[in-house]
Design a protein around this motif. Structure first.
Motif, PDB file in Angstrom:
ATOM      1  N   LEU A 197       6.681  -4.550   1.669  1.00 16.22           N
ATOM      2  CA  LEU A 197       5.841  -3.909   2.534  1.00 16.22           C
ATOM      3  C   LEU A 197       6.221  -3.494   4.590  1.00 16.22           C
ATOM      4  N   LEU A 198       7.071  -4.236   4.431  1.00 14.67           N
ATOM      5  CA  LEU A 198       8.017  -4.062   5.448  1.00 14.67           C
ATOM      6  C   LEU A 198       8.985  -2.719   5.802  1.00 14.67           C
ATOM      7  N   GLY A 232      -3.062   4.651   1.935  1.00 18.42           N
ATOM      8  CA  GLY A 232      -3.580   3.016   1.375  1.00 18.42           C
ATOM      9  C   GLY A 232      -3.148   2.168   0.611  1.00 18.42           C
ATOM     10  N   GLY A 233      -1.633   2.714   0.079  1.00 18.42           N
ATOM     11  CA  GLY A 233      -1.084   1.383  -0.373  1.00 18.42           C
ATOM     12  C   GLY A 233      -0.555   0.691  -0.147  1.00 18.42           C
ATOM     13  N   ALA A 234      -0.517   0.747   1.379  1.00 18.30           N
ATOM     14  CA  ALA A 234       0.391   0.268   2.148  1.00 18.30           C
ATOM     15  C   ALA A 234      -0.614  -1.558   2.406  1.00 18.30           C
ATOM     16  N   GLU A 235      -2.505  -0.677   2.774  1.00 18.11           N
ATOM     17  CA  GLU A 235      -3.247  -1.380   3.301  1.00 18.11           C
ATOM     18  C   GLU A 235      -3.766  -2.581   1.566  1.00 18.11           C
ATOM     19  N   GLN A 236      -3.358  -1.771   0.140  1.00 20.53           N
ATOM     20  CA  GLN A 236      -4.104  -2.329  -0.558  1.00 20.53           C
ATOM     21  C   GLN A 236      -3.256  -3.304  -1.212  1.00 20.53           C
ATOM     22  N   ALA A 237      -1.895  -3.418  -1.005  1.00 15.08           N
ATOM     23  CA  ALA A 237      -0.233  -4.323  -1.212  1.00 15.08           C
ATOM     24  C   ALA A 237      -1.520  -5.740  -0.710  1.00 15.08           C
ATOM     25  N   ALA A 238      -1.622  -5.397   1.063  1.00 13.30           N
ATOM     26  CA  ALA A 238      -1.855  -6.557   1.806  1.00 13.30           C
ATOM     27  C   ALA A 238      -2.907  -7.321   1.771  1.00 13.30           C
ATOM     28  N   GLN A 239      -3.813  -6.267   0.827  1.00 16.30           N
ATOM     29  CA  GLN A 239      -4.817  -7.100   0.447  1.00 16.30           C
ATOM     30  C   GLN A 239      -4.399  -8.053  -0.730  1.00 16.30           C
ATOM     31  N   ARG A 240      -3.988  -7.140  -1.554  1.00 18.58           N
ATOM     32  CA  ARG A 240      -3.341  -8.118  -2.736  1.00 18.58           C
ATOM     33  C   ARG A 240      -2.732  -9.754  -2.463  1.00 18.58           C
ATOM     34  N   ALA A 241      -1.624  -9.004  -1.377  1.00 18.20           N
ATOM     35  CA  ALA A 241      -1.059 -10.387  -0.577  1.00 18.20           C
ATOM     36  C   ALA A 241      -1.928 -11.611  -0.141  1.00 18.20           C
ATOM     37  N   VAL A 266       5.884  -2.365  -5.231  1.00 18.80           N
ATOM     38  CA  VAL A 266       4.233  -2.785  -5.305  1.00 18.80           C
ATOM     39  C   VAL A 266       3.485  -1.678  -4.568  1.00 18.80           C
ATOM     40  N   PRO A 267       3.282  -0.875  -3.356  1.00 20.20           N
ATOM     41  CA  PRO A 267       2.910  -0.721  -2.338  1.00 20.20           C
ATOM     42  C   PRO A 267       3.607   0.956  -2.595  1.00 20.20           C
ATOM     43  N   VAL A 268       4.442   1.528  -2.942  1.00 16.70           N
ATOM     44  CA  VAL A 268       4.689   2.587  -4.159  1.00 16.70           C
ATOM     45  C   VAL A 268       3.895   3.160  -5.165  1.00 16.70           C
ATOM     46  N   LEU A 269       3.944   1.562  -5.277  1.00 17.98           N
ATOM     47  CA  LEU A 269       3.266   2.414  -6.967  1.00 17.98           C
ATOM     48  C   LEU A 269       1.373   2.220  -6.815  1.00 17.98           C
ATOM     49  N   LEU A 270       0.953   1.684  -5.853  1.00 19.10           N
ATOM     50  CA  LEU A 270      -0.058   1.807  -5.394  1.00 19.10           C
ATOM     51  C   LEU A 270      -0.230   2.833  -4.870  1.00 19.10           C
TER      52      LEU A 270
END
Length: 324
Positions: A216-217, A283-292, A241-245
């Protein structure tokens, strides 16, 4: 030195660094110099700290685990040195990578030297049966890491691989060794099989969370905060993960543009800016953060049967802070 790790976690860093220098040497020849350059200045020292804290969580002693913890850091840094060669990465922790500074041949040999030092350190102290059992855990993790690194080369540029494949790579490339650090520290600390398994699960989930945070960084922080070129993953066409989301959530136009960026010869700066825009907008970044975050919660839950989990719980909270 008795029972628990020092209260102030900052005390652990000089202990670990001194142990690393003890195993590598003072820098009197090229091998030592290149290895020391790869190790220092040290990074977060996440793996050795988790190893020591896991031992402490089951009542273990620092002196029985310190060499093992330093050995794990040597193995981790060796994998980073080799990974930078594979990715042709010129920057690591805000300065020239080992291969960039000393050359590919020297970096390859230093990575091998760090690996051998790591194995020697892991087997050097503690009851022999525990040291052997803990070392087997780490060796198995390194096998998973090598397979995952090879799998990562297979999915380069492939945005159709899906999030599940990216998570599979994360489990092997990052989470496996973090998990082994926790499980190995627990074994050396005298954990029951149930406690060692709980700490293995904790480390795996925390490892996934930390890697997603790193992925994500580039999209949430400035380059000077990431400690490496923010465009690196995009430049290497790695489907994180963020890109794929974002690929899943985006429009047809978003998916087409991502495919073009990952397939065609687009200059790195333009590619990075376009991918960053899509990752944030969809929202890929937001979804990735939630998965983390979910992984961190699973990690915390795994500590339910561990006698002294407080500092491991705090480390999980630190992971959440870094993500957000």
């Amino acid at each position: 030195m008795s029972v628990v790790v020092p209260e102030n976690q900052d005390v652990l860093v000089p202990l670990i660094e001194a142990e690393l220098r003890r195993w590598i040497g003072p820098g009197e020849n090229l091998m030592e110099l290149v290895c020391l350059d790869a190790l220092f200045p040290s990074g977060k020292l996440l793996r050795p700290i988790l190893c020591l804290e896991s031992a402490a969580a089951v009542g273990g002693e620092v002196e029985q685990v310190l060499a093992f913890a330093a050995g794990i850091e040597c193995l981790h840094v060796a994998s980073v040195v080799h990974d930078d060669i594979v990715d042709q990465e010129p920057v690591r922790r805000g300065r020239a990578s080992t291969s960039e500074q000393f050359g590919i041949s020297e970096a390859l040999l230093a990575g091998d030297g760090l690996s051998m030092a790591g194995h020697a350190a892991m087997l050097s102290r503690g009851p022999a049966d525990r040291a052997l059992a803990a070392s087997r855990v780490v060796v198995d993790a390194m096998r998973h890491m090598c397979r995952a690194m090879m799998r990562e080369t297979e999915i380069r540029e492939d945005l159709s691989c899906g999030v599940s494949t990216a998570l599979e790579v994360i489990r092997g490339k990052t989470a496996a060794l973090i998990s082994a650090a926790c499980q190995g520290g627990a074994i050396l600390g005298g954990a029951t099989p149930e406690q060692a398994e709980a700490l293995r699960r904790y480390g795996e989930q925390l490892g996934i969370a930390f890697q997603i945070r790193d992925d994500l960084l580039p999209y949430t922080a400035d380059e000077d905060i990431t400690g490496k070129a923010a465009q690196s993953d995009v430049a290497n066409r790695l489907p994180t993960v963020p890109v794929l989301l974002a690929h899943e959530a985006g429009t047809d136009a978003d998916r087409q543009r991502l495919a073009e960026v990952f397939r065609d010869d687009v200059d790195t700066v333009t590619a990075y800016r376009e991918v960053r825009d899509i990752v944030i907008r969809t929202g890929g970044a937001e979804q990735a953060a939630q998965r983390a975050w979910d992984c961190v919660e699973h990690a915390r839950a795994a500590l339910a049967g561990v006698p002294r989990p407080d500092r491991l719980l705090e480390l999980a909270v630190t992971a959440v802070d870094r993500i957000h």
